[in-house]
Design a protein around this motif. Sequence first.
Motif, PDB file in Angstrom:
ATOM      1  N   ALA A 125       0.806  -1.228   0.000  1.00 24.44           N
ATOM      2  CA  ALA A 125       0.000   0.000   0.000  1.00 24.44           C
ATOM      3  C   ALA A 125       0.833   1.269   0.000  1.00 24.44           C
ATOM      4  O   ALA A 125       0.301   2.357  -0.219  1.00 24.44           O
ATOM      5  N   ARG A 126       2.136   1.163   0.205  1.00 25.78           N
ATOM      6  CA  ARG A 126       2.960   2.369   0.228  1.00 25.78           C
ATOM      7  C   ARG A 126       2.996   3.046  -1.138  1.00 25.78           C
ATOM      8  O   ARG A 126       3.241   4.255  -1.228  1.00 25.78           O
ATOM      9  N   GLY A 127       2.750   2.291  -2.185  1.00 25.21           N
ATOM     10  CA  GLY A 127       2.704   2.883  -3.518  1.00 25.21           C
ATOM     11  C   GLY A 127       1.325   3.350  -3.928  1.00 25.21           C
ATOM     12  O   GLY A 127       1.147   3.794  -5.065  1.00 25.21           O
ATOM     13  N   MET A 128       0.352   3.266  -3.025  1.00 20.38           N
ATOM     14  CA  MET A 128      -1.034   3.547  -3.379  1.00 20.38           C
ATOM     15  C   MET A 128      -1.523   4.922  -2.963  1.00 20.38           C
ATOM     16  O   MET A 128      -2.611   5.314  -3.364  1.00 20.38           O
ATOM     17  N   VAL A 129      -0.759   5.617  -2.140  1.00 17.57           N
ATOM     18  CA  VAL A 129      -1.233   6.895  -1.617  1.00 17.57           C
ATOM     19  C   VAL A 129      -0.228   7.996  -1.944  1.00 17.57           C
ATOM     20  O   VAL A 129       0.931   7.729  -2.260  1.00 17.57           O
ATOM     21  N   HIS A 130      -0.695   9.232  -1.842  1.00 26.82           N
ATOM     22  CA  HIS A 130       0.201  10.372  -1.951  1.00 26.82           C
ATOM     23  C   HIS A 130       1.282  10.244  -0.876  1.00 26.82           C
ATOM     24  O   HIS A 130       0.989   9.833   0.257  1.00 26.82           O
ATOM     25  N   PRO A 131       2.539  10.555  -1.198  1.00 27.70           N
ATOM     26  CA  PRO A 131       3.620  10.375  -0.215  1.00 27.70           C
ATOM     27  C   PRO A 131       3.366  11.036   1.128  1.00 27.70           C
ATOM     28  O   PRO A 131       3.831  10.528   2.167  1.00 27.70           O
ATOM     29  N   SER A 132       2.618  12.117   1.159  1.00 27.47           N
ATOM     30  CA  SER A 132       2.361  12.808   2.424  1.00 27.47           C
ATOM     31  C   SER A 132       1.478  11.994   3.359  1.00 27.47           C
ATOM     32  O   SER A 132       1.381  12.309   4.554  1.00 27.47           O
ATOM     33  N   ARG A 133       0.822  10.943   2.852  1.00 27.93           N
ATOM     34  CA  ARG A 133      -0.095  10.158   3.686  1.00 27.93           C
ATOM     35  C   ARG A 133       0.513   8.857   4.185  1.00 27.93           C
ATOM     36  O   ARG A 133      -0.165   8.077   4.851  1.00 27.93           O
ATOM     37  N   LEU A 134       1.767   8.611   3.870  1.00 30.28           N
ATOM     38  CA  LEU A 134       2.421   7.419   4.387  1.00 30.28           C
ATOM     39  C   LEU A 134       2.480   7.489   5.916  1.00 30.28           C
ATOM     40  O   LEU A 134       2.772   8.538   6.496  1.00 30.28           O
ATOM     41  N   ASP A 135       2.177   6.360   6.548  1.00 30.66           N
ATOM     42  CA  ASP A 135       2.237   6.244   8.006  1.00 30.66           C
ATOM     43  C   ASP A 135       1.332   7.247   8.722  1.00 30.66           C
ATOM     44  O   ASP A 135       1.612   7.681   9.842  1.00 30.66           O
ATOM     45  N   SER A 136       0.241   7.595   8.084  1.00 28.02           N
ATOM     46  CA  SER A 136      -0.753   8.511   8.648  1.00 28.02           C
ATOM     47  C   SER A 136      -1.955   7.708   9.153  1.00 28.02           C
ATOM     48  O   SER A 136      -2.065   6.497   8.900  1.00 28.02           O
ATOM     49  N   PRO A 137      -2.894   8.350   9.856  1.00 30.70           N
ATOM     50  CA  PRO A 137      -4.121   7.632  10.239  1.00 30.70           C
ATOM     51  C   PRO A 137      -4.861   7.046   9.039  1.00 30.70           C
ATOM     52  O   PRO A 137      -5.433   5.947   9.138  1.00 30.70           O
ATOM     53  N   LEU A 138      -4.859   7.756   7.908  1.00 33.45           N
ATOM     54  CA  LEU A 138      -5.502   7.211   6.709  1.00 33.45           C
ATOM     55  C   LEU A 138      -4.792   5.948   6.252  1.00 33.45           C
ATOM     56  O   LEU A 138      -5.436   4.957   5.870  1.00 33.45           O
ATOM     57  N   PHE A 139      -3.473   5.959   6.287  1.00 32.31           N
ATOM     58  CA  PHE A 139      -2.723   4.769   5.882  1.00 32.31           C
ATOM     59  C   PHE A 139      -3.061   3.592   6.795  1.00 32.31           C
ATOM     60  O   PHE A 139      -3.216   2.456   6.330  1.00 32.31           O
ATOM     61  N   ASP A 140      -3.228   3.857   8.084  1.00 34.17           N
ATOM     62  CA  ASP A 140      -3.639   2.791   9.008  1.00 34.17           C
ATOM     63  C   ASP A 140      -5.024   2.260   8.660  1.00 34.17           C
ATOM     64  O   ASP A 140      -5.284   1.055   8.779  1.00 34.17           O
ATOM     65  N   ARG A 141      -5.941   3.137   8.232  1.00 31.42           N
ATOM     66  CA  ARG A 141      -7.272   2.685   7.806  1.00 31.42           C
ATOM     67  C   ARG A 141      -7.166   1.743   6.618  1.00 31.42           C
ATOM     68  O   ARG A 141      -7.904   0.742   6.526  1.00 31.42           O
ATOM     69  N   ILE A 142      -6.280   2.067   5.699  1.00 33.21           N
ATOM     70  CA  ILE A 142      -6.093   1.200   4.523  1.00 33.21           C
ATOM     71  C   ILE A 142      -5.541  -0.147   4.957  1.00 33.21           C
ATOM     72  O   ILE A 142      -5.997  -1.207   4.488  1.00 33.21           O
ATOM     73  N   LEU A 143      -4.563  -0.140   5.863  1.00 37.65           N
ATOM     74  CA  LEU A 143      -4.020  -1.407   6.370  1.00 37.65           C
ATOM     75  C   LEU A 143      -5.078  -2.207   7.119  1.00 37.65           C
ATOM     76  O   LEU A 143      -5.139  -3.440   6.993  1.00 37.65           O
ATOM     77  N   ASP A 144      -5.922  -1.532   7.891  1.00 36.80           N
ATOM     78  CA  ASP A 144      -7.006  -2.227   8.591  1.00 36.80           C
ATOM     79  C   ASP A 144      -7.933  -2.917   7.584  1.00 36.80           C
ATOM     80  O   ASP A 144      -8.380  -4.048   7.816  1.00 36.80           O
ATOM     81  N   MET A 145      -8.233  -2.220   6.476  1.00 38.89           N
ATOM     82  CA  MET A 145      -9.111  -2.772   5.450  1.00 38.89           C
ATOM     83  C   MET A 145      -8.475  -4.010   4.813  1.00 38.89           C
ATOM     84  O   MET A 145      -9.136  -5.045   4.637  1.00 38.89           O
ATOM     85  N   ILE A 146      -7.204  -3.919   4.488  1.00 38.85           N
ATOM     86  CA  ILE A 146      -6.505  -5.060   3.902  1.00 38.85           C
ATOM     87  C   ILE A 146      -6.492  -6.243   4.873  1.00 38.85           C
ATOM     88  O   ILE A 146      -6.701  -7.402   4.478  1.00 38.85           O
ATOM     89  N   GLU A 147      -6.276  -5.948   6.155  1.00 38.26           N
ATOM     90  CA  GLU A 147      -6.187  -7.011   7.157  1.00 38.26           C
ATOM     91  C   GLU A 147      -7.517  -7.727   7.370  1.00 38.26           C
ATOM     92  O   GLU A 147      -7.547  -8.869   7.835  1.00 38.26           O
TER      93      GLU A 147
END
Length: 239
Positions: A125-147
Motif C-alpha cells: 500500500a505504500r505505492g497507493m497513496v500520496h507520499p504525504s499520507r504514508l504512516d498517517s491515520p488514513l494509511f492505518d485505515r487502509i491497512l485495517d481494510m486489507i487485514e
Amino acid sequence: MTLILLPGLLCDASVWQDMLPALQHRRPCFVAHYGALDSIEAMAQHVLRTAPPGPLALAGHSMGGRVALEIVRQQPERIQYLALMDTGFEALAPGAAGEKERAGRMALLQTAREDGMRAMGLDWARGMVHPSRLDSPLFDRILDMIERSTPEIFEAQIHALLDRPDATTLLGQIRCPTLLLCGREDAWSPLARHAQMRSLIGAAPVELVVIEHAGHMSPMEQPDAVCQAMQHWLDGRPA
C-alpha cells in the motif's frame, strides 16, 4: 436508479464510507462485494444478481472499474451512468511485462501467506497513496481494510486480475454519461491511462477529472473532491 459502488482489490465499503452520507442523501446506494470469486466476469454476474432491480449507475474504483466495464458488457441496457476511477482497461500485457506483473503479484501473495495480510499491505500500500499520507491515520485505515481480508481472497482476486478481460473495444461502445477520475499522483493507474480511455470512448458524454494531492486511493484520500465530482456526474453537470 441505484448507485452501485464497486471496490477494488482487497477493498470494502471503507473506500466509500466518507462519501456515503452525501451520496445516499439523494439516491439509494449499494456497495458490492465479491467474496472469493476469481474472475472479473463472475464478479460482474454476482453484482448484477445481487443489486436492486432497475436502472443502475456504476462507480468502480481500481479493480472495481474493470468489474464496472464487464457489467456494461453483460447488461448495457441497465447502465445509465458510468464512473471509472483509478483503473485500467487492458488485459495482462504479453511477454516480459506481463510476466513481471504476475511475479510481483505472486510475491505479494507469498508474503501474505507467510507474514500475514497487514505485513503484505504495509509494503504494497505504500505505492497507493500520496507520499504525504504514508504512516498517517488514513494509511492505518487502509491497512485495517486489507487485514480484514484473507490470503485466500487475495489469491482469488489476483487470479481475476491476471486473467482480466480486455475492454479496449468495449470503450467505444459506451453510450451513457461517463466520468473518468484519477488521483494526480496515482502511480498504479496513471493519469495517462485515463486520458487514453477518454480518447477511446466514442459517442458518450465523457469527462476526465483529476483529483489533486491524491494517489491511487483517491476516494479515501480526497473524499470531498471525489464526492463532488460524482454528484456533478450524476446530475449531468461538468465537475
